[in-house]
Scaffold this motif. Structure first.
Motif, PDB file in Angstrom:
ATOM      1  N   VAL A  41      30.793 -45.083 -18.032  1.00 20.17           N
ATOM      2  CA  VAL A  41      31.291 -44.599 -19.328  1.00 20.17           C
ATOM      3  C   VAL A  41      32.688 -45.149 -19.593  1.00 20.17           C
ATOM      4  O   VAL A  41      32.999 -45.529 -20.724  1.00 20.17           O
ATOM      5  N   GLU A  42      33.519 -45.210 -18.565  1.00 16.61           N
ATOM      6  CA  GLU A  42      34.863 -45.754 -18.748  1.00 16.61           C
ATOM      7  C   GLU A  42      34.842 -47.256 -19.009  1.00 16.61           C
ATOM      8  O   GLU A  42      35.637 -47.769 -19.791  1.00 16.61           O
ATOM      9  N   ALA A  43      33.937 -47.981 -18.362  1.00 14.55           N
ATOM     10  CA  ALA A  43      33.890 -49.438 -18.495  1.00 14.55           C
ATOM     11  C   ALA A  43      33.165 -49.903 -19.757  1.00 14.55           C
ATOM     12  O   ALA A  43      33.483 -50.961 -20.296  1.00 14.55           O
ATOM     13  N   LEU A  44      32.193 -49.110 -20.206  1.00 15.02           N
ATOM     14  CA  LEU A  44      31.370 -49.521 -21.351  1.00 15.02           C
ATOM     15  C   LEU A  44      31.322 -48.445 -22.442  1.00 15.02           C
ATOM     16  O   LEU A  44      30.246 -48.002 -22.836  1.00 15.02           O
ATOM     17  N   PRO A  45      32.463 -48.014 -22.954  1.00 12.93           N
ATOM     18  CA  PRO A  45      32.438 -46.910 -23.916  1.00 12.93           C
ATOM     19  C   PRO A  45      31.668 -47.226 -25.191  1.00 12.93           C
ATOM     20  O   PRO A  45      31.007 -46.347 -25.755  1.00 12.93           O
ATOM     21  N   SER A  46      31.690 -48.471 -25.627  1.00 15.38           N
ATOM     22  CA  SER A  46      30.992 -48.812 -26.873  1.00 15.38           C
ATOM     23  C   SER A  46      29.481 -48.662 -26.739  1.00 15.38           C
ATOM     24  O   SER A  46      28.800 -48.291 -27.696  1.00 15.38           O
ATOM     25  N   CYS A  47      28.956 -48.926 -25.549  1.00 16.27           N
ATOM     26  CA  CYS A  47      27.515 -48.774 -25.330  1.00 16.27           C
ATOM     27  C   CYS A  47      27.101 -47.305 -25.424  1.00 16.27           C
ATOM     28  O   CYS A  47      26.016 -46.993 -25.901  1.00 16.27           O
ATOM     29  N   PHE A  48      27.961 -46.429 -24.975  1.00 14.25           N
ATOM     30  CA  PHE A  48      27.625 -45.010 -24.986  1.00 14.25           C
ATOM     31  C   PHE A  48      27.876 -44.379 -26.355  1.00 14.25           C
ATOM     32  O   PHE A  48      27.193 -43.434 -26.731  1.00 14.25           O
ATOM     33  N   LYS A  49      28.820 -44.901 -27.098  1.00 17.29           N
ATOM     34  CA  LYS A  49      29.080 -44.386 -28.444  1.00 17.29           C
ATOM     35  C   LYS A  49      27.880 -44.604 -29.356  1.00 17.29           C
ATOM     36  O   LYS A  49      27.624 -43.815 -30.252  1.00 17.29           O
ATOM     37  N   LYS A  50      27.144 -45.656 -29.101  1.00 18.42           N
ATOM     38  CA  LYS A  50      25.990 -45.999 -29.932  1.00 18.42           C
ATOM     39  C   LYS A  50      24.785 -45.113 -29.649  1.00 18.42           C
ATOM     40  O   LYS A  50      23.892 -45.012 -30.471  1.00 18.42           O
ATOM     41  N   ASN A  51      24.740 -44.491 -28.496  1.00 20.65           N
ATOM     42  CA  ASN A  51      23.566 -43.721 -28.103  1.00 20.65           C
ATOM     43  C   ASN A  51      23.957 -42.263 -27.845  1.00 20.65           C
ATOM     44  O   ASN A  51      24.282 -41.888 -26.727  1.00 20.65           O
ATOM     45  N   LYS A  52      23.904 -41.476 -28.883  1.00 22.83           N
ATOM     46  CA  LYS A  52      24.322 -40.067 -28.800  1.00 22.83           C
ATOM     47  C   LYS A  52      23.416 -39.248 -27.892  1.00 22.83           C
ATOM     48  O   LYS A  52      23.864 -38.314 -27.240  1.00 22.83           O
ATOM     49  N   GLU A  53      22.144 -39.593 -27.812  1.00 23.38           N
ATOM     50  CA  GLU A  53      21.206 -38.844 -26.968  1.00 23.38           C
ATOM     51  C   GLU A  53      21.567 -38.973 -25.490  1.00 23.38           C
ATOM     52  O   GLU A  53      21.549 -37.988 -24.750  1.00 23.38           O
ATOM     53  N   ILE A  54      21.906 -40.178 -25.065  1.00 20.33           N
ATOM     54  CA  ILE A  54      22.285 -40.388 -23.668  1.00 20.33           C
ATOM     55  C   ILE A  54      23.571 -39.636 -23.358  1.00 20.33           C
ATOM     56  O   ILE A  54      23.692 -39.007 -22.302  1.00 20.33           O
ATOM     57  N   VAL A  55      24.529 -39.670 -24.273  1.00 21.87           N
ATOM     58  CA  VAL A  55      25.789 -38.948 -24.067  1.00 21.87           C
ATOM     59  C   VAL A  55      25.519 -37.455 -23.936  1.00 21.87           C
ATOM     60  O   VAL A  55      26.063 -36.784 -23.058  1.00 21.87           O
ATOM     61  N   SER A  56      24.660 -36.935 -24.784  1.00 19.22           N
ATOM     62  CA  SER A  56      24.311 -35.521 -24.718  1.00 19.22           C
ATOM     63  C   SER A  56      23.643 -35.172 -23.391  1.00 19.22           C
ATOM     64  O   SER A  56      23.974 -34.162 -22.767  1.00 19.22           O
ATOM     65  N   ASN A  57      22.729 -36.009 -22.947  1.00 21.82           N
ATOM     66  CA  ASN A  57      22.056 -35.788 -21.661  1.00 21.82           C
ATOM     67  C   ASN A  57      23.041 -35.840 -20.496  1.00 21.82           C
ATOM     68  O   ASN A  57      22.970 -35.020 -19.573  1.00 21.82           O
ATOM     69  N   ILE A  58      23.963 -36.796 -20.543  1.00 19.55           N
ATOM     70  CA  ILE A  58      24.962 -36.912 -19.475  1.00 19.55           C
ATOM     71  C   ILE A  58      25.823 -35.664 -19.432  1.00 19.55           C
ATOM     72  O   ILE A  58      26.063 -35.093 -18.357  1.00 19.55           O
ATOM     73  N   LEU A  59      26.288 -35.213 -20.578  1.00 19.90           N
ATOM     74  CA  LEU A  59      27.144 -34.021 -20.614  1.00 19.90           C
ATOM     75  C   LEU A  59      26.411 -32.785 -20.107  1.00 19.90           C
ATOM     76  O   LEU A  59      26.981 -31.989 -19.349  1.00 19.90           O
ATOM     77  N   ASN A  60      25.158 -32.620 -20.493  1.00 13.47           N
ATOM     78  CA  ASN A  60      24.382 -31.466 -20.015  1.00 13.47           C
ATOM     79  C   ASN A  60      24.220 -31.478 -18.498  1.00 13.47           C
ATOM     80  O   ASN A  60      24.385 -30.451 -17.836  1.00 13.47           O
ATOM     81  N   VAL A  61      23.906 -32.632 -17.953  1.00 18.90           N
ATOM     82  CA  VAL A  61      23.718 -32.741 -16.502  1.00 18.90           C
ATOM     83  C   VAL A  61      25.048 -32.561 -15.777  1.00 18.90           C
ATOM     84  O   VAL A  61      25.104 -31.895 -14.730  1.00 18.90           O
ATOM     85  N   LEU A  62      26.124 -33.122 -16.322  1.00 20.23           N
ATOM     86  CA  LEU A  62      27.429 -32.964 -15.695  1.00 20.23           C
ATOM     87  C   LEU A  62      27.851 -31.501 -15.652  1.00 20.23           C
ATOM     88  O   LEU A  62      28.320 -31.012 -14.629  1.00 20.23           O
TER      89      LEU A  62
END
Length: 75
Positions: A41-62
């Motif tokens: 996430v720190e190295a590729l922030p633009s890739c994660f900004k484009k995919n809100k579902e993955i970000v949501s899944n990561i936050l839930n699991v974290l």
């Protein structure tokens, strides 16, 4: 390279999430997996900004993983 960006988001993240969701995995492996996700996430922030579902899944699991660690520490 740009090729790695797509494979990181589409390949490593789902695998990492399944590791973190598994109850059969040791806390050491989960810790390394959390570090991997943080680095991605720190190295590729633009890739994660484009995919809100993955970000949501990561936050839930974290949040789930952190809350489990806190409850384990209290015992």
């Amino acid at each position: 390279p740009k090729l790695f960006r797509a494979s990181a988001v589409n390949g490593l993240v789902p695998i990492s999430l399944s590791i973190l969701n598994s109850s059969n995995v040791s806390s050491e492996i989960k810790s390394v997996t959390l570090e991997l996700l943080t680095t991605l996430v720190e190295a590729l922030p633009s890739c994660f900004k484009k995919n809100k579902e993955i970000v949501s899944n990561i936050l839930n699991v974290l949040l789930k993983t952190v809350s489990e660690d806190i409850s384990d520490d209290e015992e």
